[in-house]
Design a protein around this motif. Structure first.
Motif, mmCIF file in Angstrom:
data_model
loop_
_atom_site.group_PDB
_atom_site.id
_atom_site.type_symbol
_atom_site.label_atom_id
_atom_site.label_comp_id
_atom_site.label_asym_id
_atom_site.label_seq_id
_atom_site.Cartn_x
_atom_site.Cartn_y
_atom_site.Cartn_z
ATOM 1 N N TYR A 570 1.186 -1.432 -0.264
ATOM 2 C CA TYR A 570 0.270 0.408 0.071
ATOM 3 C C TYR A 570 0.663 0.900 0.505
ATOM 4 O O TYR A 570 0.860 2.078 -0.307
ATOM 5 N N GLN A 571 1.784 1.030 1.306
ATOM 6 C CA GLN A 571 2.884 2.107 1.171
ATOM 7 C C GLN A 571 3.737 2.431 -0.885
ATOM 8 O O GLN A 571 3.388 3.966 -1.310
ATOM 9 N N ASN A 572 3.887 1.645 -0.768
ATOM 10 C CA ASN A 572 4.514 1.812 -1.995
ATOM 11 C C ASN A 572 3.754 2.055 -3.608
ATOM 12 O O ASN A 572 4.139 3.159 -4.347
ATOM 13 N N ALA A 573 2.445 2.159 -3.490
ATOM 14 C CA ALA A 573 1.167 1.978 -4.138
ATOM 15 C C ALA A 573 1.317 3.459 -4.379
ATOM 16 O O ALA A 573 0.715 4.634 -5.226
ATOM 17 N N VAL A 574 1.264 4.383 -2.935
ATOM 18 C CA VAL A 574 0.579 5.580 -2.781
ATOM 19 C C VAL A 574 2.067 6.101 -3.104
ATOM 20 O O VAL A 574 1.888 7.783 -4.048
ATOM 21 N N GLU A 575 2.813 6.065 -2.832
ATOM 22 C CA GLU A 575 4.603 6.952 -3.872
ATOM 23 C C GLU A 575 4.500 6.910 -5.294
ATOM 24 O O GLU A 575 4.408 7.961 -5.714
ATOM 25 N N ASP A 576 3.978 5.429 -5.613
ATOM 26 C CA ASP A 576 3.576 5.545 -6.788
ATOM 27 C C ASP A 576 2.572 6.476 -7.900
ATOM 28 O O ASP A 576 2.970 7.595 -9.179
ATOM 29 N N LEU A 577 1.903 6.662 -7.436
ATOM 30 C CA LEU A 577 0.379 7.936 -7.515
ATOM 31 C C LEU A 577 1.055 8.805 -7.642
ATOM 32 O O LEU A 577 0.415 9.693 -8.102
ATOM 33 N N LEU A 578 1.594 9.666 -6.584
ATOM 34 C CA LEU A 578 1.983 11.008 -6.387
ATOM 35 C C LEU A 578 2.611 11.229 -6.738
ATOM 36 O O LEU A 578 3.088 11.924 -7.714
ATOM 37 N N GLN A 579 4.366 10.452 -7.427
ATOM 38 C CA GLN A 579 4.845 10.696 -8.329
ATOM 39 C C GLN A 579 3.804 10.566 -10.304
ATOM 40 O O GLN A 579 4.500 11.808 -11.056
ATOM 41 N N ALA A 580 3.045 10.540 -10.194
ATOM 42 C CA ALA A 580 1.779 10.480 -10.738
ATOM 43 C C ALA A 580 1.438 11.703 -10.880
ATOM 44 O O ALA A 580 1.292 12.469 -12.399
ATOM 45 N N ILE A 581 1.026 11.951 -10.398
ATOM 46 C CA ILE A 581 0.330 13.272 -10.064
ATOM 47 C C ILE A 581 1.333 14.057 -10.410
ATOM 48 O O ILE A 581 0.825 15.309 -10.822
ATOM 49 N N ASP A 582 2.625 14.398 -9.351
ATOM 50 C CA ASP A 582 3.312 15.655 -10.039
ATOM 51 C C ASP A 582 3.670 15.430 -10.819
ATOM 52 O O ASP A 582 4.054 16.687 -11.445
ATOM 53 N N GLY A 583 3.889 14.615 -12.227
ATOM 54 C CA GLY A 583 3.888 14.692 -13.363
ATOM 55 C C GLY A 583 2.789 15.421 -14.600
ATOM 56 O O GLY A 583 3.029 15.933 -15.193
ATOM 57 N N HIS A 584 1.619 15.010 -13.387
ATOM 58 C CA HIS A 584 0.490 15.388 -14.438
ATOM 59 C C HIS A 584 0.318 16.896 -14.269
ATOM 60 O O HIS A 584 -0.661 17.693 -14.775
ATOM 61 N N ASP A 585 -0.494 17.596 -12.681
ATOM 62 C CA ASP A 585 -0.676 18.711 -11.779
ATOM 63 C C ASP A 585 -0.242 18.401 -10.401
ATOM 64 O O ASP A 585 -0.875 17.357 -10.225
ATOM 65 N N SER A 587 -0.393 20.572 -8.957
ATOM 66 C CA SER A 587 -0.879 21.040 -7.649
ATOM 67 C C SER A 587 -2.256 21.047 -7.406
ATOM 68 O O SER A 587 -3.276 21.268 -6.722
ATOM 69 N N ALA A 588 -2.976 19.770 -7.903
ATOM 70 C CA ALA A 588 -4.254 19.214 -7.652
ATOM 71 C C ALA A 588 -3.875 18.832 -5.597
ATOM 72 O O ALA A 588 -5.210 18.821 -5.431
ATOM 73 N N LEU A 589 -3.054 18.435 -5.361
ATOM 74 C CA LEU A 589 -2.778 17.118 -4.623
ATOM 75 C C LEU A 589 -3.236 19.072 -2.796
ATOM 76 O O LEU A 589 -3.520 18.752 -2.594
ATOM 77 N N GLU A 590 -2.103 19.834 -3.305
ATOM 78 C CA GLU A 590 -2.696 21.065 -3.098
ATOM 79 C C GLU A 590 -4.435 21.583 -2.655
ATOM 80 O O GLU A 590 -4.903 21.694 -1.692
ATOM 81 N N ARG A 591 -4.548 21.447 -4.117
ATOM 82 C CA ARG A 591 -5.935 21.938 -4.025
ATOM 83 C C ARG A 591 -7.157 21.434 -3.220
ATOM 84 O O ARG A 591 -7.389 22.227 -2.725
ATOM 85 N N SER A 592 -7.093 20.335 -3.282
ATOM 86 C CA SER A 592 -8.011 19.338 -2.539
ATOM 87 C C SER A 592 -7.391 18.576 -1.644
ATOM 88 O O SER A 592 -8.615 18.462 -0.492
ATOM 89 N N PHE A 593 -6.256 18.334 -0.967
ATOM 90 C CA PHE A 593 -5.424 18.720 0.552
ATOM 91 C C PHE A 593 -5.137 19.416 1.526
ATOM 92 O O PHE A 593 -4.818 19.104 2.490
ATOM 93 N N GLY A 594 -4.931 20.653 0.920
ATOM 94 C CA GLY A 594 -3.776 21.783 1.358
ATOM 95 C C GLY A 594 -3.290 21.480 2.119
ATOM 96 O O GLY A 594 -1.984 22.019 2.830
ATOM 97 N N VAL A 595 -2.498 20.251 1.022
ATOM 98 C CA VAL A 595 -0.650 20.189 1.205
ATOM 99 C C VAL A 595 -0.082 19.777 0.138
ATOM 100 O O VAL A 595 -0.580 19.443 -1.441
ATOM 101 N N SER A 596 1.695 20.437 0.583
ATOM 102 C CA SER A 596 2.222 20.438 -0.496
ATOM 103 C C SER A 596 3.021 18.889 -1.529
ATOM 104 O O SER A 596 2.960 17.947 -0.298
ATOM 105 N N MET A 618 -6.378 8.348 -6.788
ATOM 106 C CA MET A 618 -6.844 7.366 -7.901
ATOM 107 C C MET A 618 -8.229 8.950 -8.842
ATOM 108 O O MET A 618 -7.862 9.446 -9.744
ATOM 109 N N GLU A 619 -8.874 9.575 -7.532
ATOM 110 C CA GLU A 619 -9.376 11.126 -8.632
ATOM 111 C C GLU A 619 -8.771 12.060 -8.875
ATOM 112 O O GLU A 619 -8.522 13.138 -9.818
ATOM 113 N N LEU A 620 -7.357 11.901 -8.667
ATOM 114 C CA LEU A 620 -6.419 13.334 -9.192
ATOM 115 C C LEU A 620 -5.421 12.507 -9.919
ATOM 116 O O LEU A 620 -4.727 13.429 -10.867
#
Length: 676
Positions: A570-585, A587-596, A618-620
């Motif tokens: 689970y921890q590895n999957a979260v890290e992979d998703l964060l990398q995918a979000i970082d390459g796509h958008d 700022s999406a995480l900060e807009r939705s959760f208030g964290v960089s 997965m929504e982001l």
């Protein structure tokens, strides 16, 4: 022929004692009992008839005195549960329904996965709240129950044989009922130690006593068909696991209460209503501990209210009528605690009622024209009825034979894969296939899947044990090795499911897991007969208790290993998703959760608080990113397949003992020790 009225000293001494006790206790001898005893007194040769006559009269005497002085104790005593020595062989099947009732009551212990989804959302109800328990905290409760089961069967196996089936069955039913009631209180008050005290400790004791009692009694009634006897008794165990999911699902839905709905947020709605117009959304603030509350500037909701956010994926896992959005923590009820308390009363009553009518044969009773297999291969060779009363002591078997540790390893390896599946079956099916086939894998479908596993276990317990009488115990255990490729290839099905576009991977997983569970059920229904073939029937109950420590060990390795390996994945999957979000958008995480997205410490706090989950990430994530949830169990399944391979090799290494020779050598050793 000696006259019944004759008081001569040529009558057996026990008869004279019986007459004197009847006189002083003012007891009228039961004519049926006396007739039974006198029948055996005159039916055989002089030496044998005195022995059996004395035993029969002694049993009847104790029974009659207890009836007049201690009626309740007599009803539950071993003497009251013992059938007459001339009990008809054709009626021995009448002794099985109480055993079936006890196992129906305890069978629901295997559907622990039906409780864990609700327990893991006891506060949030629709989604896990920061203070809710995780799977890593809940799965060890089942493992604790399994450890206590092993300790109970190992230490109380001889006590069960000594005290009789009624007392042990009643005590086990009381413990199991108390376990469910205590666990229900723990869920209602959100007190984790009560779960360990209830389901873990009391549940394990009740499980052990309610498991051993029917099995031991059934084998005594069927020394000529041990596999069939244990199969009939233990199939009810699986039947209890098959009936319980539907019952639990109905009760949970009946008692469930939806939490208070605050409104939609940016993550769940996107800011548009059904007509495409903008609408007011709930604004959230993330606290230092990673939890979320309604922001002070939010146009909707009471500022500072602790809330959870439920996505489409979260809502799809529950059957209550809710929609994605923001919900207040602590305002609803999953219904799990009330459902568990209700079943605690039902199962306790069923087990106690069935225990009252348990029956065991007289120690010298034997079935007519019995053919007792003494070979570990189950080859059907005839043996004398005396074979049913010989055997190696448990202490000798566990310390002086190689067969026992090999058998222990075989049970351990085969059970680990089955337990990993049983303890998390509903969660695994939902995680793997709910995202791929949401229209098929509904909450009702998941409940039906757990029931199907119970049916498979019931069929396996009966079918494989009966089949082992023909094929042999060792050969039957060898067939269970087919579960190794089934479990090992399950990750391949998970990978295929995401891109197949058809339901065949789901069908293959469904049918393969049910077949594997039949093997798991067969492991334990064949085990008592396997032990009796290898080491003799006389001490089979005590040895069986020792062997069940292998199951207890597998119950720790299976569920807890699954929880640990899943958490790493689970921890590895979260890290992979964060990398995918970082390459796509970024700022999406900060807009939705208030964290960089670069704030690793803040992100980890939100993950630990269950605010940031795979479903929400997965929504982001970009549309082409594959949901990693179905692959969280790959390492667990590979490890389980490897242990099943160890079990296969261990079983093949077992060689049958020359039982009579071993018993004679043990007697000679004991005599020599006494002489010294």
């Amino acid at each position: 022929m000696m006259s019944r009225r004759s008081p001569s000293l040529s009558q057996p001494l026990q008869w004279r004692r019986y007459r004197r006790c009847c006189h002083f206790a003012s007891i009228t001898p039961l004519r049926v009992s006396v007739a039974t005893a006198q029948y055996h007194y005159h039916a055989e040769d002089e030496k044998s008839k005195h022995k059996k006559y004395n035993a029969a009269m002694n049993l009847q005497l104790r029974r009659h005195i207890s009836i007049n002085n201690k009626p309740l104790l007599n009803v539950l005593s071993k003497e009251a549960a013992t059938a007459p020595i001339d009990y008809p062989t054709s009626k021995r099947f009448y002794a099985l329904p109480p055993s079936i009732g006890i196992h129906l009551a305890i069978g629901s212990v295997y559907v622990y996965s039906m409780w864990t989804p609700g327990m893991s959302k006891a506060l949030g109800v629709v989604a896990a709240a920061p203070c809710d328990w995780t799977q890593s905290e809940l799965l060890p409760v089942f493992s604790c129950a399994a450890v206590v089961l092993g300790v109970t069967t190992s230490t109380l196996g001889e006590w069960v044989e000594k005290s009789g089936p009624r007392i042990s069955g009643l005590l086990g039913s009381a413990c199991w009922s108390g376990a469910l009631l205590t666990t229900a209180v723990g869920i209602e008050t959100h007190t984790l130690p009560l779960l360990y005290l209830g389901y873990g400790l009391l549940g394990g004791v009740g499980w052990g006593l309610m498991y051993l009692t029917p099995v031991s009694a059934a084998m005594k009634w069927f020394p000529d068909r041990r596999g069939l006897a244990t199969g009939i008794a233990l199939s009810a165990f699986g039947a209890g696991a098959a009936f319980a999911p539907s019952l639990i699902h109905a009760l949970v839905d009946h008692f469930a209460v939806a939490p208070d709905f605050v409104g939609d947020c940016l993550l769940t709605c996107g800011g548009l209503d059904v007509d495409g117009a903008s609408k007011a959304l709930v604004e959230l603030t993330t606290l230092d501990d990673g939890s979320q509350v309604v922001a002070s500037t939010s146009p909707v909701g009471q500022p500072g209210t602790p809330v959870v956010v439920a996505t489409e994926a979260d809502v799809a896992k529950i059957s209550s009528m809710t929609s994605p959005g923001v919900y207040v923590i602590g305002t609803g009820d999953t219904g799990v605690s009330k459902a568990m308390a209700s079943l605690g009363v039902v199962y306790g009553g069923l087990g106690a009622f069935a225990s009252r009518f348990m029956k065991i044969p007289h120690p010298e009773w034997t079935p007519e024209r019995a053919v007792i297999s003494t070979s570990a291969q189950g080859n059907g060779e005839e043996a004398s009825n005396e074979t049913n009363n010989i055997g190696l002591p448990a202490s000798y078997v566990t310390t002086n034979t190689m067969q026992f540790p090999l058998l222990w390893l075989s049970v351990f390896g085969n059970a680990t894969g089955g337990l990993a599946l049983l303890s998390s079956s509903k969660v695994m099916l939902t995680d793997i296939f709910a995202g791929v086939s949401p229209d098929i894998v509904t909450p009702a479908f998941s409940t039906g899947y757990v029931s199907a596993l119970g049916v498979g276990m019931a069929l396996g317990r009966f079918g494989w044990s009966a089949f082992s009488d023909v094929l042999g115990r060792q050969n039957t255990y060898a067939l269970f090795g087919l579960g190794m490729p089934i479990v090992g290839l399950t990750p391949y099905l998970c990978h295929m499911a995401s891109g197949a576009g058809t339901a065949w991977p789901l069908i293959a997983f469904y049918s393969g897991s049910v077949l594997t569970i039949t093997f798991y059920g067969g492991v334990f229904s064949v085990l008592p007969a396997y032990i009796a073939d290898l080491f003799g029937q006389k001490h089979a109950g005590a040895i069986h208790g020792k062997a069940l420590t292998a199951w207890a060990t597998s119950a720790v390795v299976g569920p807890m290993g699954l929880a640990y390996l899943r958490s790493l994945s689970y921890q590895n999957a979260v890290e992979d998703l964060l990398q995918a979000i970082d390459g796509h958008d970024a700022s999406a995480l900060e807009r939705s959760f208030g964290v960089s997205i670069n704030d690793g410490e803040g992100i980890q706090k939100m993950v630990n608080a269950k605010t940031l989950t795979i479903e929400k990430l997965m929504e982001l994530a970009p549309p082409d990113v594959v949901d990693p949830t179905p692959y969280l169990y790959n390492t667990t399944l590979y490890a389980a397949a490897g242990l099943m391979g160890v079990a296969f090799v261990s079983n093949l290494a077992i060689r049958p003992l020359d039982l009579k020779k071993e018993v004679e050598q043990l007697r000679m050793t004991q005599r020599s020790d006494v002489d010294k």
